[in-house]
Write a protein that holds these residues in place. Sequence first.
Motif, PDB file in Angstrom:
ATOM      1  N   THR A  29       1.048  -1.123   0.276  1.00  0.00           N
ATOM      2  CA  THR A  29       0.089  -0.435  -0.172  1.00  0.00           C
ATOM      3  C   THR A  29       0.636   0.860  -0.006  1.00  0.00           C
ATOM      4  OG1 THR A  29      -2.310   0.462   1.045  1.00  0.00           O
ATOM      5  CG2 THR A  29      -0.413   0.545   2.854  1.00  0.00           C
ATOM      6  N   SER A  79      -5.120  -2.570  -1.619  1.00  0.00           N
ATOM      7  CA  SER A  79      -3.970  -2.505  -1.736  1.00  0.00           C
ATOM      8  C   SER A  79      -4.012  -4.275  -1.769  1.00  0.00           C
ATOM      9  CB  SER A  79      -3.325  -2.682  -0.097  1.00  0.00           C
ATOM     10  OG  SER A  79      -4.422  -0.955   0.151  1.00  0.00           O
ATOM     11  N   THR A 196      -6.565   2.306  -3.431  1.00  0.00           N
ATOM     12  CA  THR A 196      -5.595   1.651  -4.063  1.00  0.00           C
ATOM     13  C   THR A 196      -5.718   0.428  -5.513  1.00  0.00           C
ATOM     14  OG1 THR A 196      -5.102   0.994  -1.866  1.00  0.00           O
ATOM     15  CG2 THR A 196      -3.353   0.231  -3.535  1.00  0.00           C
TER      16      THR A 196
END
Length: 228
Positions: A29, A79, A196
């Motif tokens: 991340t 992530s 993400t």
Amino acid sequence: AAWASPFIPDEPIIKVSQLKRGMKGYAKTAVPGNKIVSFPVEVLDVVTSPTRPRHLVLLRASGDVIKKLGGIAAGMSGSPVYFGGKLAGAIGYNWSFSDHDLTEMTPIEEMMSVFDYPESDMAGPLGKKPLAGPLTVSGLSSRALQRLSSRLGVSVQAGLSGSEVKGAATNVRLRPGDPISVLLAWGDVDVEETGTVSAVSRDGRFLAFGHEVKNFGAVRLPVSTAKI
């Protein structure tokens, strides 16, 4: 043509059927400065569901990054998670009342199948709590932001106005772990949600967030790179 072709990540994957309790891996991340870092994760269980996603993988995150962040944080949805160096899926769900080191991962093969969904069947599952992404709004006064936050029942952060953004990059090649923002509204007032990047296809398409965004179904929304 690209939409109809299979989504093939540009890195090897591991299927959910190969994941077992106790397996250890890592997730990636972005932290302040957009530096991509990794932190350890461990498989606690694989949970099945009658609705999409059909499987979710219960993980425990650990390490210095998680300690510093206070657990799985808003904006970390999407992530990417790896076991044996292979992409397994993306962080996507949590429980606000639980241990903040716990999260549920959406398997990558279920994320890849989104390109096969009929448009009439794009809405996401009910009953699961997607990991919240930071909601930022530009073009409003601080007083208006407070009122909007109160009305929505979520934390709303002030974003940069268009005149404050300088040196915007073009033709950016996204990487797994990069932060991005989906623009929910734009113009005099911009509203965006940050998540993400989970995977990038060989043809340039990408997957992110690890869950449905606002359960809107099939929509077309602009996406921008984001800064943490």
